[in-house]
Design an enzyme around this catalytic site. Structure first.
Site, mmCIF file in Angstrom:
data_model
loop_
_atom_site.group_PDB
_atom_site.id
_atom_site.type_symbol
_atom_site.label_atom_id
_atom_site.label_comp_id
_atom_site.label_asym_id
_atom_site.label_seq_id
_atom_site.Cartn_x
_atom_site.Cartn_y
_atom_site.Cartn_z
ATOM 1 N N SER A 36 0.863 -1.190 0.000
ATOM 2 C CA SER A 36 0.000 0.000 0.000
ATOM 3 C C SER A 36 0.890 1.227 0.000
ATOM 4 O O SER A 36 2.069 1.142 0.370
ATOM 5 C CB SER A 36 -0.855 -0.011 1.272
ATOM 6 O OG SER A 36 -1.513 1.230 1.452
ATOM 7 N N TYR A 88 -1.789 -0.745 10.785
ATOM 8 C CA TYR A 88 -1.976 -1.115 9.368
ATOM 9 C C TYR A 88 -0.708 -0.785 8.583
ATOM 10 O O TYR A 88 -0.208 -1.620 7.824
ATOM 11 C CB TYR A 88 -3.180 -0.374 8.779
ATOM 12 C CG TYR A 88 -3.427 -0.684 7.314
ATOM 13 C CD1 TYR A 88 -3.876 -1.935 6.909
ATOM 14 C CD2 TYR A 88 -3.201 0.284 6.334
ATOM 15 C CE1 TYR A 88 -4.099 -2.222 5.560
ATOM 16 C CE2 TYR A 88 -3.425 0.013 4.990
ATOM 17 C CZ TYR A 88 -3.881 -1.242 4.608
ATOM 18 O OH TYR A 88 -4.099 -1.512 3.278
HETATM 19 P P1 NDP Z 1 -11.484 -5.929 0.160
HETATM 20 O O1 NDP Z 1 -11.937 -5.773 1.567
HETATM 21 O O2 NDP Z 1 -12.478 -5.716 -0.923
HETATM 22 O O3 NDP Z 1 -10.832 -7.352 -0.050
HETATM 23 C C1 NDP Z 1 -10.098 -8.007 0.943
HETATM 24 C C2 NDP Z 1 -9.996 -9.466 0.559
HETATM 25 O O4 NDP Z 1 -9.214 -10.125 1.540
HETATM 26 C C3 NDP Z 1 -11.351 -10.154 0.508
HETATM 27 O O5 NDP Z 1 -11.408 -10.970 -0.623
HETATM 28 C C4 NDP Z 1 -11.376 -10.985 1.775
HETATM 29 O O6 NDP Z 1 -12.100 -12.184 1.533
HETATM 30 C C5 NDP Z 1 -9.903 -11.295 1.931
HETATM 31 N N1 NDP Z 1 -9.573 -11.691 3.287
HETATM 32 C C6 NDP Z 1 -9.688 -10.981 4.434
HETATM 33 N N2 NDP Z 1 -9.329 -11.740 5.477
HETATM 34 C C7 NDP Z 1 -8.986 -12.960 4.972
HETATM 35 C C8 NDP Z 1 -8.539 -14.167 5.544
HETATM 36 N N3 NDP Z 1 -8.362 -14.322 6.862
HETATM 37 N N4 NDP Z 1 -8.296 -15.209 4.712
HETATM 38 C C9 NDP Z 1 -8.475 -15.096 3.392
HETATM 39 N N5 NDP Z 1 -8.888 -13.968 2.794
HETATM 40 C C10 NDP Z 1 -9.137 -12.921 3.587
HETATM 41 O O7 NDP Z 1 -10.259 -4.950 0.016
HETATM 42 P P2 NDP Z 1 -9.196 -4.686 -1.152
HETATM 43 O O8 NDP Z 1 -9.531 -5.421 -2.364
HETATM 44 O O9 NDP Z 1 -9.029 -3.219 -1.232
HETATM 45 O O10 NDP Z 1 -7.875 -5.277 -0.474
HETATM 46 C C11 NDP Z 1 -6.976 -6.126 -1.150
HETATM 47 C C12 NDP Z 1 -5.567 -5.764 -0.736
HETATM 48 O O11 NDP Z 1 -5.259 -4.474 -1.219
HETATM 49 C C13 NDP Z 1 -5.340 -5.716 0.781
HETATM 50 O O12 NDP Z 1 -4.103 -6.311 1.092
HETATM 51 C C14 NDP Z 1 -5.296 -4.225 1.066
HETATM 52 O O13 NDP Z 1 -4.556 -3.927 2.238
HETATM 53 C C15 NDP Z 1 -4.647 -3.723 -0.197
HETATM 54 N N6 NDP Z 1 -4.816 -2.300 -0.471
HETATM 55 C C16 NDP Z 1 -6.056 -1.783 -0.721
HETATM 56 C C17 NDP Z 1 -6.205 -0.432 -0.927
HETATM 57 C C18 NDP Z 1 -7.546 0.204 -1.095
HETATM 58 O O14 NDP Z 1 -7.637 1.447 -1.006
HETATM 59 N N7 NDP Z 1 -8.606 -0.534 -1.363
HETATM 60 C C19 NDP Z 1 -5.056 0.472 -0.953
HETATM 61 C C20 NDP Z 1 -3.794 -0.194 -0.724
HETATM 62 C C21 NDP Z 1 -3.696 -1.520 -0.501
HETATM 63 P P3 NDP Z 1 -13.012 -12.974 2.591
HETATM 64 O O15 NDP Z 1 -13.621 -11.963 3.498
HETATM 65 O O16 NDP Z 1 -14.012 -13.657 1.703
HETATM 66 O O17 NDP Z 1 -12.089 -13.941 3.247
#
Ligand code: NDP
Length: 247
Positions: free
Chosen positions: A143, A157
């Protein structure tokens, strides 16, 4: 279809929403066989059904990245189903913003477990296969908060994302040569991530901040760009953010 991506087997954690889902759809449309992991199987199955209905190849494995055996099964399923693994995208993540004084110790632990240990479990599951194949590509999602500490409230975070960036750089040093390592650092992207904060004041601040967010497909295209580089080219770092974002 992309010549450089078609036929590659790509495993994606956190593929049930946001960046992971958008990346799965994009790479699936470009001809990759995608293996989707997350906890919410209904969402995974629906995304996989869309990809296969459009002529692509997809498999689903219920995966909790805080459980090493789950991540191993995700990678092993890719090999059992499609014969190999070319790319692992360590994308699953949680952003729970709150000041340290709020003492949200459970959330600190969850972020450490998902954002750091989940990435390490992915490395542990895929690295032996990459070594045996003599090729492979790790794409770790950090990020802009892995470059600069989000303040106020983003201390833990950011700590987890600095760790992802550090682990990715160390990984590159250790496995460089046949194995590629990319760390991708997005700014505000419009996904469910912004709803992960239980601290009311921080959640309200995020809601305002995310008004400038860009669509998840922008990150999916950057991931595809990293994958489609020719052999011998290792695109190590990508930082992308809304033009309106100064942080
Ligand atoms: P979302 O919340 O839409 O997606 C997060 C994903 O992580 C979901 O598919 C969720 O699936 C999964 N997840 C969470 N906990 C678990 C777990 N214990 N096991 C398996 N899967 C898990 O957010 P984003 O798409 O934005 O996030 C994706 C990545 O991008 C993250 O690492 C985030 O930190 C990073 N990021 C995002 C930014 C943003 O502004 N959106 C900016 C910078 C980085 P489920 O709940 O079904 O398990």
């Amino acid at each position: 279809m992309s010549q450089a991506i078609a036929g590659k087997v790509v495993v994606i954690t956190g593929a049930s929403s946001g960046l992971g889902a958008a990346t799965a759809r994009h790479l699936g449309a470009l001809g990759a066989s995608v293996v989707l992991g997350a906890r919410r199987t209904e969402q995974l199955n629906s995304i996989a059904a869309d990809i296969t209905a459009a002529g692509g190849k997809a498999a689903v494995v219920q995966t909790d990245v805080t459980i090493a055996a789950d991540v191993q099964r995700l990678v092993d399923t890719a090999i059992a189903t499609f014969g190999k693994i070319d790319v692992l995208i360590n994308n699953a993540g949680l952003m729970a913003i709150a000041p340290l004084d709020a003492l949200k110790v459970d959330e600190w632990e969850r972020m450490i477990d998902i954002n750091i240990k989940g990435v390490l479990y992915g490395i542990a599951a895929a690295l032996p296969h990459f070594r045996a194949q003599g090729s492979g590509h790790f794409i770790n999602v950090s990020s802009v908060a892995g470059h600069k500490v989000i303040s106020p409230g983003g201390t833990v975070y950011s700590g987890t994302k600095f760790a992802v960036s550090a682990i990715s750089e160390g990984l590159r040093h250790e496995v460089g040569g046949a194995i590629r390592t990319t760390v991708i650092s997005p700014g505000a992207v419009d996904t469910e991530l912004q709803s992960g904060s239980s601290h009311a004041q921080s959640a309200a601040h995020l809601k305002e901040f995310y008004k400038i967010a860009i669509p998840a497909e922008t990150v999916a295209r950057a991931v595809a760009y990293a994958i489609e580089q020719p052999d011998g080219v290792d695109l190590n770092e990508i930082v992308l953010r809304p033009t309106l974002q100064d942080f």
